[in-house]
Motif scaffolding. Structure first.
Motif, PDB file in Angstrom:
ATOM      1  N   ALA A 400       0.827  -1.201   0.000  1.00 51.12           N
ATOM      2  CA  ALA A 400       0.000   0.000   0.000  1.00 51.12           C
ATOM      3  C   ALA A 400       0.861   1.251   0.000  1.00 51.12           C
ATOM      4  O   ALA A 400       0.506   2.268  -0.606  1.00 51.12           O
ATOM      5  N   TRP A 404       0.623   0.374  -4.499  1.00 51.14           N
ATOM      6  CA  TRP A 404       0.386  -0.966  -5.046  1.00 51.14           C
ATOM      7  C   TRP A 404       1.230  -1.273  -6.276  1.00 51.14           C
ATOM      8  O   TRP A 404       0.908  -2.168  -7.051  1.00 51.14           O
ATOM      9  N   CYS A 451      -7.906  -3.390   2.103  1.00 49.47           N
ATOM     10  CA  CYS A 451      -7.519  -4.110   0.887  1.00 49.47           C
ATOM     11  C   CYS A 451      -7.641  -3.200  -0.331  1.00 49.47           C
ATOM     12  O   CYS A 451      -8.427  -2.249  -0.330  1.00 49.47           O
ATOM     13  N   PRO A 452      -6.889  -3.486  -1.404  1.00 50.92           N
ATOM     14  CA  PRO A 452      -6.894  -2.602  -2.578  1.00 50.92           C
ATOM     15  C   PRO A 452      -8.157  -2.756  -3.410  1.00 50.92           C
ATOM     16  O   PRO A 452      -8.693  -3.854  -3.574  1.00 50.92           O
ATOM     17  N   ASP A 453      -8.604  -1.636  -3.949  1.00 48.73           N
ATOM     18  CA  ASP A 453      -9.735  -1.620  -4.871  1.00 48.73           C
ATOM     19  C   ASP A 453      -9.431  -0.591  -5.950  1.00 48.73           C
ATOM     20  O   ASP A 453     -10.093   0.431  -6.076  1.00 48.73           O
ATOM     21  N   VAL A 454      -8.364  -0.860  -6.719  1.00 48.35           N
ATOM     22  CA  VAL A 454      -7.897   0.061  -7.757  1.00 48.35           C
ATOM     23  C   VAL A 454      -7.829  -0.705  -9.070  1.00 48.35           C
ATOM     24  O   VAL A 454      -7.850  -1.931  -9.103  1.00 48.35           O
TER      25      VAL A 454
END
Length: 586
Positions: A400, A404, A451-454
């Motif tokens: 992060a 990312w 958590c990533p959301d990209v």
């Protein structure tokens, strides 16, 4: 007429041999793979169409190599294959539009009739590149045929498959299969064999081809043998094209005006190798210096025109290149072929990341544009990735703190284990729905554990491990440890042991249906609240509204602010997910 046609054909011919064809061109592309698609007829017709166009234009096969999986039913939607039916003309119209030369047209050769004589078949192979035929065998013989691996022997099994066999003989339900045949060789006493291309990939037989003895396997039966032609629209242009395709060693016998006879067979015998190749001292086929070799495994499957091509063709897409700053392409290899000795460093590119080149290993990623190492778990270098693609062919390590960006690319089946005393990095598994190996190993923000959301990394659902575990913390028992152990795609199911689903309204829009945001350790009541979960955590809040499947607790809906309307998610658990390879032993 058949004796006249036979008199005009040489004792041996191959549409894929530069020693035989006018213009010294190889017209037949390497064998492709129908895989599980029931489309052998479609593949044979596609091979015939490709050869007919190459003969028509007098060009080598690599100028037109048609996508047989696309053309031959296998990728159409709704699903269509050789069993459910579609006309070949319709396939050509749908798939090959714009890929074929203007001014010509496909039609069945021989006036649309089956080729019912040996002379007819041989003449069509010379005029149009090959013939489509079928073979028939008992199941036992077909089993031997399916694993045929000989590169020199001739398949010569014959059987009586007729219904009128002797009394008491068990009935045979023969297997049939379509092939494309592009050459022949006559032998003494009327024996000989056909040269045929199969549709079971270059790994089968002799680089995907086979020699079948005259009469074996019911080959070249009159009702099942046809030729496809691509020709000029006018009769005059068609006649001129046929005349141009006659073998250059045909001659007029001055003693018998009007009669054409083939010249004597060449001595020494015709080259046994592929077009553009010749045998070396050991008998192995080696491409001439003006050609670039194409390999499938250790087998030479073609010699591509020109050395140092600008790019390898789609059938052999991997480039084997030199170390020089202006590299030279030495070989083209198939996707399943390992990089050859001396060129074991793999360069990966694209998104998704795929193998593009094989280069000499300099002990590091020193090739321009390929700066990111691809390693085994023990840090052994196996390749380099184009860092701008931000994609890894194996498992990407991302954090992060760097937005990312990919920091490592590792060939590993799982992420590093979390340890309170020694390791907190790259321990969170990012797993796509239904996958058996992680897409990435993540280091999350220590405070939020979000958590990533990209774009390119959408794994928004947190799988949260908390302590104490007996009883599971929450409600009246505050959590002393709260950390994510996995991040899941939005379409995933919560894994076993983390079956409590937490729902929340997206972006605090309390008029929208709640969505799954987190998977928690299984518990029997919706008594989670902000203080017990830890307010610093990204999904902290009160989850007190129950979602039930019958009498069983299925999930909890966020209840803050309590006065807002809360549409309830549809009860009922999604199908149970496969076991998850979580990074930490819990």
């Amino acid at each position: 007429m058949d004796w006249l046609l036979l008199g005009l054909t040489p004792p041996a011919y191959s549409s894929n041999s530069t020693a035989d064809t006018p213009g010294r061109r190889a017209f037949i592309s390497p064998a492709q793979d129908q895989a599980t698609c029931g489309a052998c007829v479609g593949f044979a017709f596609t091979a015939a169409a490709e050869a007919a166009v190459n003969v028509y234009l007098q060009q080598s096969w690599d100028k037109l190599s048609l996508p047989e999986q696309d053309v031959s039913f296998c990728k159409l939607s709704p699903r269509v294959d050789g069993r459910s039916g579609l006309t070949y003309e319709k396939l050509v119209d749908n798939v090959l539009s714009g890929k074929l030369p203007e001014g010509g047209a496909f039609s069945m050769a021989n006036g649309g009739s089956a080729l019912n004589t040996i002379g007819n078949i041989k003449s069509q192979i010379m005029l149009n590149g090959g013939a489509i035929t079928s073979i028939a065998m008992s199941p036992a013989v077909f089993k031997r045929f399916s694993v045929w691996g000989s590169t020199a022997a001739v398949f010569n099994t014959t059987e009586d498959l007729s219904p009128s066999r002797s009394a008491g003989t068990p009935e045979i339900n023969p297997y049939t299969h379509a092939l494309f045949c592009y050459g022949w060789r006559d032998m003494p006493k009327g024996e000989g064999h056909w040269l045929c291309k199969n549709s079971w990939s270059p790994r089968w037989g002799n680089n995907g081809t086979i020699k079948i003895a005259y009469g074996a396997a019911c080959i070249m039966q009159p009702d099942y043998t046809f030729a496809l032609q691509f020709h000029e629209g006018s009769d005059a242009a068609r006649a001129a094209a046929i005349k141009a395709r006659l073998k250059p060693d045909m001659r007029i016998d001055s003693a018998k005006p009007g009669c054409i006879f083939p010249s004597p067979s060449p001595n020494p015998p015709p080259n046994p190798c592929q077009a553009g190749a010749a045998p070396d001292a050991s008998g192995a086929c080696v491409c001439n210096s003006a050609f670039t070799p194409a390999f499938n495994g250790n087998s030479l499957i073609a010699c591509l025109e020109g050395n140092n091509p600008a790019a390898c063709p789609a059938s052999v897409p991997i480039e084997v290149k030199t170390l020089a700053s202006v590299p030279v392409v030495l070989q083209c290899i198939t996707e399943s072929t390992p990089c050859p000795a001396g060129f074991t460093l793999v360069l990966y590119n694209g998104n998704p990341s795929v193998r593009q080149e094989c280069r000499p290993d300099q002990g590091g990623c020193n090739y321009a544009g390929y700066s990111l190492r691809v390693t085994k778990l023990d840090n052994t270098l196996i390749g380099c990735v184009n860092a701008t693609s931000n994609a890894c062919p194996f498992v990407a390590y991302r954090s992060a703190s760097t937005g990312w960006a990919m920091e490592r690319c590792v060939d590993t089946p799982s992420c590093p284990a979390w340890s309170a005393s020694s390791n907190h990095i790259y321990t969170v598994t990012a797993m796509a729905a239904g996958a058996s190996a992680p897409s990435a190993c993540l280091t999350l923000n220590a405070a939020s554990q979000a958590c990533p959301d990209v774009d390119g990394l959408k794994f928004p659902i947190e799988v949260i491990f908390t302590e104490p575990t007996a009883p599971v913390c929450g409600g009246t028992t505050a959590c002393t440890t709260t950390r994510a152990v996995a991040c899941m795609a939005a379409t995933s199911n919560c894994p076993p042991r983390f079956s409590l689903r937490l729902f929340r309204n997206p972006n605090n829009n309390f008029s929208a249906p709640p969505e799954l945001i987190e998977c928690r350790q299984t518990r029997s009541a919706c008594d989670l609240n902000g203080p017990s979960m830890g307010f610093s955590f990204v999904n902290s809040g009160d989850y007190t509204i129950e979602v039930k499947n019958g009498n069983a607790l299925d999930g909890c809906v966020g209840s803050t602010p309590p006065s807002a309307p809360l549409p309830i998610p549809t009860p009922g658990r999604l199908p149970t997910a496969a076991p998850w390879p979580l990074a930490a032993p819990l």
